[in-house]
Design an enzyme around this catalytic site. Structure first.
Site, mmCIF file in Angstrom:
data_model
loop_
_atom_site.group_PDB
_atom_site.id
_atom_site.type_symbol
_atom_site.label_atom_id
_atom_site.label_comp_id
_atom_site.label_asym_id
_atom_site.label_seq_id
_atom_site.Cartn_x
_atom_site.Cartn_y
_atom_site.Cartn_z
ATOM 1 N N ALA A 67 0.863 -1.184 0.000
ATOM 2 C CA ALA A 67 0.000 0.000 0.000
ATOM 3 C C ALA A 67 0.900 1.235 0.000
ATOM 4 O O ALA A 67 2.066 1.157 0.397
ATOM 5 C CB ALA A 67 -0.877 -0.012 1.239
ATOM 6 N N GLY A 112 0.491 -5.065 0.756
ATOM 7 C CA GLY A 112 -0.681 -5.175 -0.119
ATOM 8 C C GLY A 112 -0.382 -5.867 -1.441
ATOM 9 O O GLY A 112 -1.290 -6.407 -2.079
ATOM 10 N N GLU A 115 -0.675 -9.419 -0.628
ATOM 11 C CA GLU A 115 -2.092 -9.656 -0.325
ATOM 12 C C GLU A 115 -2.914 -9.754 -1.617
ATOM 13 O O GLU A 115 -3.812 -10.583 -1.728
ATOM 14 C CB GLU A 115 -2.624 -8.543 0.589
ATOM 15 C CG GLU A 115 -2.073 -8.660 2.009
ATOM 16 C CD GLU A 115 -2.435 -7.472 2.892
ATOM 17 O OE1 GLU A 115 -2.110 -6.329 2.509
ATOM 18 O OE2 GLU A 115 -3.032 -7.688 3.957
ATOM 19 N N GLU A 135 4.257 -5.128 7.343
ATOM 20 C CA GLU A 135 3.438 -4.077 7.967
ATOM 21 C C GLU A 135 3.823 -3.764 9.411
ATOM 22 O O GLU A 135 3.846 -2.607 9.813
ATOM 23 C CB GLU A 135 1.945 -4.463 7.921
ATOM 24 C CG GLU A 135 1.316 -4.370 6.540
ATOM 25 C CD GLU A 135 1.429 -5.648 5.737
ATOM 26 O OE1 GLU A 135 2.290 -6.503 6.052
ATOM 27 O OE2 GLU A 135 0.660 -5.804 4.781
HETATM 28 N N1 COA Z 1 4.511 3.267 -0.655
HETATM 29 C C1 COA Z 1 4.874 4.468 -1.151
HETATM 30 N N2 COA Z 1 6.022 4.682 -1.815
HETATM 31 C C2 COA Z 1 6.834 3.638 -1.967
HETATM 32 C C3 COA Z 1 6.533 2.353 -1.479
HETATM 33 C C4 COA Z 1 5.301 2.189 -0.795
HETATM 34 N N3 COA Z 1 4.892 1.022 -0.317
HETATM 35 N N4 COA Z 1 7.537 1.519 -1.788
HETATM 36 C C5 COA Z 1 8.437 2.249 -2.451
HETATM 37 N N5 COA Z 1 8.016 3.535 -2.559
HETATM 38 C C6 COA Z 1 8.695 4.668 -3.193
HETATM 39 C C7 COA Z 1 9.844 5.182 -2.357
HETATM 40 O O1 COA Z 1 9.375 6.077 -1.351
HETATM 41 C C8 COA Z 1 10.671 5.880 -3.418
HETATM 42 O O2 COA Z 1 10.066 7.110 -3.719
HETATM 43 P P1 COA Z 1 11.000 8.430 -3.973
HETATM 44 O O3 COA Z 1 11.824 8.086 -5.201
HETATM 45 O O4 COA Z 1 10.007 9.517 -4.228
HETATM 46 O O5 COA Z 1 11.831 8.590 -2.755
HETATM 47 C C9 COA Z 1 10.495 4.975 -4.629
HETATM 48 O O6 COA Z 1 9.294 4.233 -4.405
HETATM 49 C C10 COA Z 1 11.627 3.992 -4.821
HETATM 50 O O7 COA Z 1 11.784 3.298 -3.601
HETATM 51 P P2 COA Z 1 13.224 2.816 -3.059
HETATM 52 O O8 COA Z 1 13.049 2.418 -1.633
HETATM 53 O O9 COA Z 1 14.246 3.867 -3.366
HETATM 54 O O10 COA Z 1 13.450 1.569 -4.016
HETATM 55 P P3 COA Z 1 14.366 0.267 -3.770
HETATM 56 O O11 COA Z 1 14.330 -0.470 -5.071
HETATM 57 O O12 COA Z 1 15.690 0.653 -3.197
HETATM 58 O O13 COA Z 1 13.586 -0.586 -2.638
HETATM 59 C C11 COA Z 1 11.635 -1.626 -1.664
HETATM 60 C C12 COA Z 1 12.366 -1.187 -2.942
HETATM 61 C C13 COA Z 1 10.303 -2.194 -2.123
HETATM 62 C C14 COA Z 1 12.454 -2.710 -0.925
HETATM 63 C C15 COA Z 1 11.463 -0.413 -0.717
HETATM 64 O O14 COA Z 1 10.957 0.666 -1.473
HETATM 65 C C16 COA Z 1 10.495 -0.673 0.408
HETATM 66 O O15 COA Z 1 10.879 -1.263 1.410
HETATM 67 N N6 COA Z 1 9.211 -0.212 0.267
HETATM 68 C C17 COA Z 1 8.220 -0.349 1.306
HETATM 69 C C18 COA Z 1 7.685 -1.750 1.410
HETATM 70 C C19 COA Z 1 6.632 -1.868 2.484
HETATM 71 O O16 COA Z 1 6.887 -1.653 3.675
HETATM 72 N N7 COA Z 1 5.404 -2.232 2.075
HETATM 73 C C20 COA Z 1 4.298 -2.414 2.965
HETATM 74 C C21 COA Z 1 3.428 -1.222 2.970
HETATM 75 S S1 COA Z 1 2.051 -1.428 4.089
#
Ligand code: COA
Length: 261
Positions: A67, A112, A115, A135
Site C-alpha cells: 500500500a 498489499g 495480499e 506491515e
Molecule cells: N509506498 C509508497 N512509496 C513507496 C513504497 C510504498 N509502499 N515503496 C516504495 N516507494 C517509493 C519510495 O518512497 C521511493 O520514492 P522516492 O523516489 O520519491 O523517494 C520509490 O518508491 C523507490 O523506492 P526505493 O526504496 O528507493 O526503491 P528500492 O528499489 O531501493 O527498494 C523496496 C524497494 C520495495 C524494498 C522499498 O521501497 C520498500 O521497502 N518499500 C516499502 C515496502 C513496504 O513496507 N510495504 C508495505 C506497505 S504497508
C-alpha cells in the site's frame, strides 16, 4: 479501456494482462490505483469474452511494494478502517470472480502486493522475487487480507512467522511453503503465465468456475457445506452443453470445443 495507473491489454484466448504502472513508486497501491483495479476487475468479471487475467507490475524491480505508505501516514483511524474495507472488497472481487487469475510476481511483492497476489488463483514468481508482509515494521497490522489468506495458504505457523517477523522470503522459499506455485526465469515469467492460463482455459469454462467455487465453499464454510456444494455443482454441470461436449469428444477421440453453457 484507459487507466492512469494500469495497463489493461486484451490478448489472445480472452486473456487480459493487467500491469500496475507506477514503477517510480515500485507500483505501490495508492487509492487511485485500487479504484482503477476495481473497475478493471469488474470489467473482466462481467465480460464473457474475457476469460482470465494475468496481474503484474511495470518495471523490473517490483510486482507491488505494498500500500502507498505516504497515503497511509496521513489517514485518521476512521479513514484507515474504511480504506481497509474498501481495499478488501476490491481484492475479494478478484478472488471470487470465478475466472482464473495469475499473479506474475516480477520482483518485490510486499504488504498489499502479496495480499493482492494471494487473491489470484495461482502465483508464479521470477527467481529474484521477494515476498513478505512487513506491515508490523510500520506499526500496523496488515489491512488487505494477509491475516486470513496467508495462514490458509501456508499454515498458521509459517504465516505467523512471516507476519510477526516482517522478514521477506525468496521466491524459492515461498515455493517450498506453497505460497508460490512456480518459480521461473524472469524472461519467462509472462510467457509461462500465458501458457499456464491458456492451458487452463482450454478446459470447460463452467467446470472451471464451479470448481473454484467448490474449493472456496469448503474452505470458507467447512467440509460438509463444501461437499454439498460440490454435489450440487456436479449435478448442475451434468445438464450443461460443456459436459455433453467434453464426454463426447473423449469418446470420439478429439479435442473438445467448449462454449461455456
Ligand atoms: N509506498 C509508497 N512509496 C513507496 C513504497 C510504498 N509502499 N515503496 C516504495 N516507494 C517509493 C519510495 O518512497 C521511493 O520514492 P522516492 O523516489 O520519491 O523517494 C520509490 O518508491 C523507490 O523506492 P526505493 O526504496 O528507493 O526503491 P528500492 O528499489 O531501493 O527498494 C523496496 C524497494 C520495495 C524494498 C522499498 O521501497 C520498500 O521497502 N518499500 C516499502 C515496502 C513496504 O513496507 N510495504 C508495505 C506497505 S504497508
Amino acid at each position: 479501456m484507459s487507466f492512469s495507473h494500469l495497463h489493461f491489454e486484451v490478448e489472445e484466448h480472452g486473456i487480459v494482462l493487467i500491469t500496475i504502472n507506477r514503477p517510480e513508486k515500485r507500483n505501490a497501491l495508492n487509492q487511485a490505483t485500487i479504484a482503477e483495479l476495481d473497475v478493471a476487475f469488474a470489467r473482466v468479471e462481467s465480460d464473457r469474452a474475457l476469460r482470465g487475467l494475468i496481474l503484474t507490475g511495470a518495471g523490473d524491480k517490483a510486482f507491488i511494494a505494498g500500500a502507498d505508505i505516504k497515503e497511509l501516514a496521513e489517514t485518521s483511524a476512521a479513514e484507515a478502517e474504511s480504506l481497509s474495507v474498501k481495499g478488501q472488497n476490491v481484492f475479494r472481487r478478484l478472488e471470487t470472480m470465478r475466472k482464473p487469475s495469475v499473479a506474475a510476481i516480477n520482483g518485490y511483492a510486499l504488504g498489499g502486493g502479496l495480499e493482492l497476489a494471494m487473491c489470484c488463483t495461482v502465483r508464479i514468481a521470477s527467481k529474484d522475487a521477494v515476498l513478505g508482509q512487513p506491515e508490523v515494521k510500520l506499526g500496523i497490522p496488515p489491512g488487505y487480507g494477509a491475516t486470513q489468506r496467508l495462514p490458509r495458504l501456508v499454515g498458521r505457523g509459517r504465516a505467523l512467522d512471516m507476519l510477526l517477523s516482517a522478514e521477506p522470503v525468496s521466491a524459492e522459499e515461498a515455493h517450498r511453503s506453497g505460497l508460490v506455485n512456480y518459480v521461473v526465469e524472469k524472461s519467462e515469467l509472462i510467457p509461462f503465465s500465458r501458457t499456464w492460463l491458456s492451458r487452463v482455459l482450454a478446459n470447460g469454462p463452467l467446470a472451471l468456475g464451479l470448481t473454484m467455487q467448490a474449493v472456496d465453499a469448503g474452505l470458507d464454510s467447512g467440509i460438509d457445506a463444501g461437499l454439498r456444494f460440490e454435489a450440487m455443482a456436479f449435478g448442475l454441470a451434468a445438464a450443461s452443453d460443456d459436459r455433453a461436449e467434453g464426454t463426447r469428444a473423449f469418446l470420439e477421440k478429439r479435442a473438445p470445443v467448449f462454449k461455456g453453457r
